[in-house]
Design a protein around this motif. Structure first.
Motif, PDB file in Angstrom:
ATOM      1  N   UNK A  43       0.837  -1.207   0.000  1.00  0.00           N
ATOM      2  CA  UNK A  43       0.000   0.000   0.000  1.00  0.00           C
ATOM      3  C   UNK A  43       0.868   1.253   0.000  1.00  0.00           C
ATOM      4  N   UNK A  44       0.502   2.196  -0.839  1.00  0.00           N
ATOM      5  CA  UNK A  44       1.277   3.421  -0.966  1.00  0.00           C
ATOM      6  C   UNK A  44       0.699   4.501  -0.060  1.00  0.00           C
ATOM      7  N   UNK A  45       1.359   5.638  -0.055  1.00  0.00           N
ATOM      8  CA  UNK A  45       0.978   6.695   0.875  1.00  0.00           C
ATOM      9  C   UNK A  45      -0.503   7.028   0.794  1.00  0.00           C
ATOM     10  N   UNK A  46      -1.011   7.224  -0.445  1.00  0.00           N
ATOM     11  CA  UNK A  46      -2.397   7.672  -0.573  1.00  0.00           C
ATOM     12  C   UNK A  46      -3.390   6.534  -0.340  1.00  0.00           C
ATOM     13  N   UNK A  47      -2.900   5.274  -0.321  1.00  0.00           N
ATOM     14  CA  UNK A  47      -3.745   4.163   0.118  1.00  0.00           C
ATOM     15  C   UNK A  47      -3.902   4.165   1.639  1.00  0.00           C
ATOM     16  N   UNK A  48      -2.870   4.667   2.333  1.00  0.00           N
ATOM     17  CA  UNK A  48      -2.842   4.596   3.801  1.00  0.00           C
ATOM     18  C   UNK A  48      -3.302   5.885   4.470  1.00  0.00           C
ATOM     19  N   UNK A  49      -3.136   7.013   3.804  1.00  0.00           N
ATOM     20  CA  UNK A  49      -3.426   8.314   4.399  1.00  0.00           C
ATOM     21  C   UNK A  49      -4.929   8.451   4.690  1.00  0.00           C
TER      22      UNK A  49
ATOM     23  N   UNK B  72     -11.912  16.807   0.522  1.00  0.00           N
ATOM     24  CA  UNK B  72     -13.226  17.465   0.611  1.00  0.00           C
ATOM     25  C   UNK B  72     -13.520  18.320  -0.623  1.00  0.00           C
ATOM     26  N   UNK B  73     -12.848  18.036  -1.725  1.00  0.00           N
ATOM     27  CA  UNK B  73     -13.144  18.806  -2.940  1.00  0.00           C
ATOM     28  C   UNK B  73     -14.627  18.709  -3.264  1.00  0.00           C
ATOM     29  N   UNK B  74     -15.160  17.503  -3.190  1.00  0.00           N
ATOM     30  CA  UNK B  74     -16.603  17.305  -3.258  1.00  0.00           C
ATOM     31  C   UNK B  74     -16.981  16.645  -1.941  1.00  0.00           C
ATOM     32  N   UNK B  75     -17.579  17.405  -1.034  1.00  0.00           N
ATOM     33  CA  UNK B  75     -17.805  16.874   0.313  1.00  0.00           C
ATOM     34  C   UNK B  75     -19.007  15.929   0.403  1.00  0.00           C
ATOM     35  N   UNK B  76     -19.535  15.501  -0.769  1.00  0.00           N
ATOM     36  CA  UNK B  76     -20.549  14.441  -0.774  1.00  0.00           C
ATOM     37  C   UNK B  76     -20.024  13.178  -1.463  1.00  0.00           C
ATOM     38  N   UNK B  77     -18.824  13.248  -1.993  1.00  0.00           N
ATOM     39  CA  UNK B  77     -18.143  12.069  -2.553  1.00  0.00           C
ATOM     40  C   UNK B  77     -16.689  12.132  -2.080  1.00  0.00           C
ATOM     41  N   UNK B  78     -16.436  11.486  -0.958  1.00  0.00           N
ATOM     42  CA  UNK B  78     -15.168  11.635  -0.240  1.00  0.00           C
ATOM     43  C   UNK B  78     -14.326  10.375  -0.391  1.00  0.00           C
ATOM     44  N   UNK B  79     -13.040  10.565  -0.632  1.00  0.00           N
ATOM     45  CA  UNK B  79     -12.088   9.453  -0.668  1.00  0.00           C
ATOM     46  C   UNK B  79     -11.094   9.606   0.467  1.00  0.00           C
ATOM     47  N   UNK B  80     -10.747   8.484   1.093  1.00  0.00           N
ATOM     48  CA  UNK B  80      -9.745   8.505   2.144  1.00  0.00           C
ATOM     49  C   UNK B  80      -8.960   7.196   2.127  1.00  0.00           C
ATOM     50  N   UNK B  81      -7.787   7.193   2.772  1.00  0.00           N
ATOM     51  CA  UNK B  81      -6.960   5.999   2.854  1.00  0.00           C
ATOM     52  C   UNK B  81      -7.264   5.186   4.101  1.00  0.00           C
ATOM     53  N   UNK B  82      -6.546   4.057   4.218  1.00  0.00           N
ATOM     54  CA  UNK B  82      -6.759   3.118   5.320  1.00  0.00           C
ATOM     55  C   UNK B  82      -5.393   2.705   5.872  1.00  0.00           C
ATOM     56  N   UNK B  83      -4.983   3.241   7.038  1.00  0.00           N
ATOM     57  CA  UNK B  83      -3.654   2.932   7.584  1.00  0.00           C
ATOM     58  C   UNK B  83      -3.479   1.472   8.005  1.00  0.00           C
ATOM     59  N   UNK B  84      -4.570   0.690   8.087  1.00  0.00           N
ATOM     60  CA  UNK B  84      -4.476  -0.720   8.472  1.00  0.00           C
ATOM     61  C   UNK B  84      -4.352  -1.649   7.264  1.00  0.00           C
TER      62      UNK B  84
END
Length: 792
Positions: A557-563, A568-580
């Protein structure tokens, strides 16, 4: 795992059959190396033919490899050898010594033919795709549609490679691919957007390695893509310049220079420009619990000014020792405005509220890379060498965004937010490679690599409350990521006549730690893995060859997979990473046949991938807010076929066809939801090249990617067409180009997600791009669009 054992048995039986083909005939083996007389540089793709001494008819033939070397066999006893290359005086060799059925011609020098030099640029042809034991080579300079394109856009025309409009790179339908520059990780490949600072004029070729040997680092479950940057090595002063302009706003200048003397080779690449990438978006979120629907239509831009410079020198201490010091600096100045309109409908489909959300984002992204390399060639054998290198990479991002929501009607939606990102990444790579041939048949490679990666991302969100901006501590934190990987490998190679085999083993030890500083949430991991590989090939005849291979790969997993930070560019379609998140592991098998029949070359392959701990993006929804994050979900078994061919019915017309099909079986579950299903996907590329009068070349590239299923969604099929036109001027030293990418503006991304509690529709589109270009080569160089096939 029964299917895996079955496939392994089939592969072993196939290798055994290859062994059984070995001929018992007493063939004479002829080998040597073709070198340019003036520069003493190897000549790749030179033709070596064996002819009958009495009839002068060709008995067999081959072309030289990247190092100018050739190795071929003949059953004849009375023969001679002829070596030729476009633009050089052919050489006939009739006097040689045969020892134990072997002929070593040594170094074969070819002199330039002054009368042919003016014709080399126009007439010389090298294969657009070259097939080697463990990789394919795509010659970028001959593709007109790449005029003015970035490296990311060039990749979309490479066989087996797909790039969606968001910049995600896939190889044979899988995004677990490692992208390298000149055989090494680069700061420019950490983020697909950074590949925009590399223009097509700077690229010599792209290597696609679907089943890498143990020599390569194990990262990339679907394989490796290696971007080779041009570097001239001929004596004297050589250079070329290119100018490109287009719409939407797309302008760039590229300069390549080198000066070669007896002791030094100074080289540089300079690129600068600006481009605008508009994108239209449409999103529909349906909350099936509250029966509300949110419509979102918007337009966003990524306006970039970019500068990049590569500067380096080779110092030839003597014929056997070379030091190389090089550096690369790239800077991107980004402006990313967006404008979105939102409409919320209630349970009765009545408009509840409507509002707009505008964004103003500015970012500065400086990138550094520097490398010191030492190469030692040993005198006992031309392939006996030692390579030691140390590389440093640094990337930082200073980004600020302002988001303003303004109510148009209905419920009050007025709001203002600011975000700040201070990002820094430093990577250091230390590498050693040693190659030792023990005889004409046996050789070995061994080496080690240590990569240290240190990242810090300081992210803050502020909300405007009563006239003052206040920090939102729930969305603000400092994320630190550290990953160190130590790798050690060894491979052995055996080549006898028409058959060869190359087994290898790589060990990698990985340390990973993540920390959310403000909330003191830490996650540390370390693990050791073994990655075996084996490749074999058998040449049945001059026209038919077979290859087979196996490798074990990993996707960390790379940084943006974990971060875990929200976008919040579109705060109704949000992407985030998973540190686990845990790494993926893949067993990859491949059998390939290569046919060279008259005017047609064919490549047909069968491949199988079995992946554990598959990383999939899972979406959840609450009150029309959809959050997507990666999770480890079960296994994936993929069986596929691949077909490539080049057909030249007449001298002025040729076709390149690339076709991929795979069928996959997904087994897994997440939070009590079972995600077991089967599906398939396929794609093709067809490139038609037409030579017109007045030294004009025309190209048309048709692409199709089928729809396919993910664990939650259905992705729609797409088709698009690229066109290119090229005219050589100034006696072949200058070239003018025009390209139209996505002629019918039909390239888009469309996804439908249907779940028990929500449904979602997402569509993005970029549109048509038109580019005009001019390039000119001076000194001994040629125009950047094509090097004439000589070594670069």
């Amino acid at each position: 795992m029964n299917h895996l054992k079955t496939f392994s048995t089939i592969l072993i039986l196939g290798l055994t059959l290859l062994l059984s083909f070995t001929s018992a005939a007493q063939n004479t083996q002829i080998k040597g190396q073709v070198v340019e007389e003036n520069s003493k540089q190897p000549l790749a793709f030179a033709t070596v033919a064996i002819l009958d001494s009495s009839t002068n008819k060709a008995l067999s033939g081959s072309i030289t490899d990247d190092n100018g070397k050739f190795n071929l066999d003949t059953e004849a006893s009375d023969f001679y050898v002829q070596v030729s290359y476009m633009g050089f005086v052919s050489k006939t060799i009739k006097q040689f010594e045969v020892k134990k059925n072997k002929v070593n011609l040594g170094i074969v020098l070819l002199a330039e033919d002054a009368e042919q030099l003016n014709e080399v640029v126009v007439q010389a042809e090298v294969s657009r795709n070259e097939f080697k034991l463990d990789k394919r080579v795509f010659n970028v300079g001959k593709d007109i549609s790449n005029t003015g394109a970035s490296a990311l856009e060039v990749l979309s025309n490479v066989p087996s490679v797909s790039v969606n409009i968001e910049g995600a790179i896939s190889l044979r339908g899988s995004q677990g691919v490692q992208v390298l520059i000149n055989g090494k990780p680069s700061i420019l490949t950490e983020d697909s957007g950074s590949l925009g600072s590399i223009t097509s004029d700077m690229i010599e070729k792209i290597e696609v390695i679907t089943n890498p040997s143990a020599k390569y680092e194990a990262e990339g479950t679907s394989g490796i893509i290696n971007i080779i940057i041009k570097k001239e090595e001929r004596k004297g002063v050589n250079g070329s310049v290119s100018l490109n302009t287009g719409v939407p706003d797309n302008h760039s200048v590229g300069v390549s220079l080198n000066k070669r003397s007896e002791k030094f080779n100074l080289f540089t690449q300079i690129g600068l420009g600006r481009r605008s990438r508009p994108q239209d978006n449409e999103n529909i979120n349906e909350d099936l619990i509250n029966n509300t629907t949110l419509y979102n239509i918007g337009e966003e831009y990524r306006n970039e000014k970019f500068y990049t410079i590569t500067l380096g020198t080779d110092y030839y201490l003597n014929d056997d020792n070379v030091f190389t010091l090089s550096g690369n600096y790239a800077f991107e100045d980004e402006d990313q405005p967006s404008d979105n309109n939102f409409q919320l409908f209630d349970v009765n489909n009545n408009l509840d509220s409507e509002w707009s959300r505008t964004e103003v984002t500015e970012a500065a992204n400086p990138k550094w890379q520097y490398e010191l390399q030492y190469k030692r060639d040993f005198k006992d054998h031309e392939d006996h060498d030692l390579l030691i290198s140390a590389t440093g990479r640094s990337f930082s991002k200073d980004q600020n965004s302002l988001f303003v929501d303004e109510t148009i009607s209905g419920s009050d939606r007025d709001a203002t937010q600011k975000t700040r990102t201070d990002f820094g990444e430093n990577t250091f790579t230390f590498k050693l490679d040693y190659t030792k041939p023990f005889s004409d048949k046996w050789s070995m490679e061994t080496g080690a690599q240590y990569v240290l990666n240190d990242v810090s991302n300081d992210f803050e969100v502020q909300n405007l409350i009563n006239g003052d901006f206040e920090t939102d501590f729930g969305l603000t934190n400092v994320f630190e990521f550290n990953q160190n990987v130590l790798g050690v490998y060894a491979t052995a190679a055996f080549q006898s006549g028409n058959w060869g085999v190359k087994p290898g083993l790589r060990m990698e030890y990985t340390e990973v730690s993540t920390l959310l500083v403000n909330t003191d949430e830490a996650n540390d991991q370390d693990y050791t893995n073994l990655f075996p590989s084996i490749h074999t090939s058998y040449k049945i005849s001059d026209a038919v060859s077979l290859q087979a291979g196996y490798s074990n790969r990993i996707y960390r997993p790379r940084l943006w997979d974990l971060n875990p930070f929200f976008n919040i560019r579109n705060n109704f379609n949000i992407r985030q990473g998973n540190p686990d998140l845990q790494p993926e592991f893949t067993d990859s098998y491949e059998i390939t046949s290569i046919f060279d029949i008259g005017k047609t070359s064919l490549n047909f392959g069968l491949f199988h991938r079995y992946t554990n701990e598959v990383i999939e993006r899972v979406s959840t929804s609450v009150d029309n807010v959809i959050v997507t994050r990666p999770e480890n979900i079960g296994t994936n078994s993929t069986v596929g076929i691949e077909f490539n061919t080049k057909y030249t019915p007449v001298r002025w017309l040729s076709f390149n066809v690339d076709f991929n099909y795979n069928r996959f079986s997904r087994v897994g579950s997440f939070e009590s939801t079972v995600f077991d299903f089967k599906g398939n996907q396929w794609n093709y590329k067809i490139l038609a090249k037409l030579k017109l009068p007045a030294d004009i070349d025309f190209e048309a590239t048709s692409n199709y990617n089928s729809g396919y299923q993910t664990i939650q969604s259905d992705v729609s099929s797409i088709s698009f067409l690229d066109l290119g036109l090229r005219k050589k001027i100034l006696k072949g030293k200058g070239v003018v180009n025009m390209s139209v990418r996505d002629v019918f503006a039909s390239r888009y991304s469309e996804t439908v997600t249907i779940q028990d509690d929500f449904e979602a529709y997402n569509r993005s589109q970029r549109g048509r791009f038109i580019t005009f270009g001019f390039s000119y080569g001076f000194g001994k160089g040629d125009a950047m669009e094509y090097s004439g096939g000589r070594r670069h």
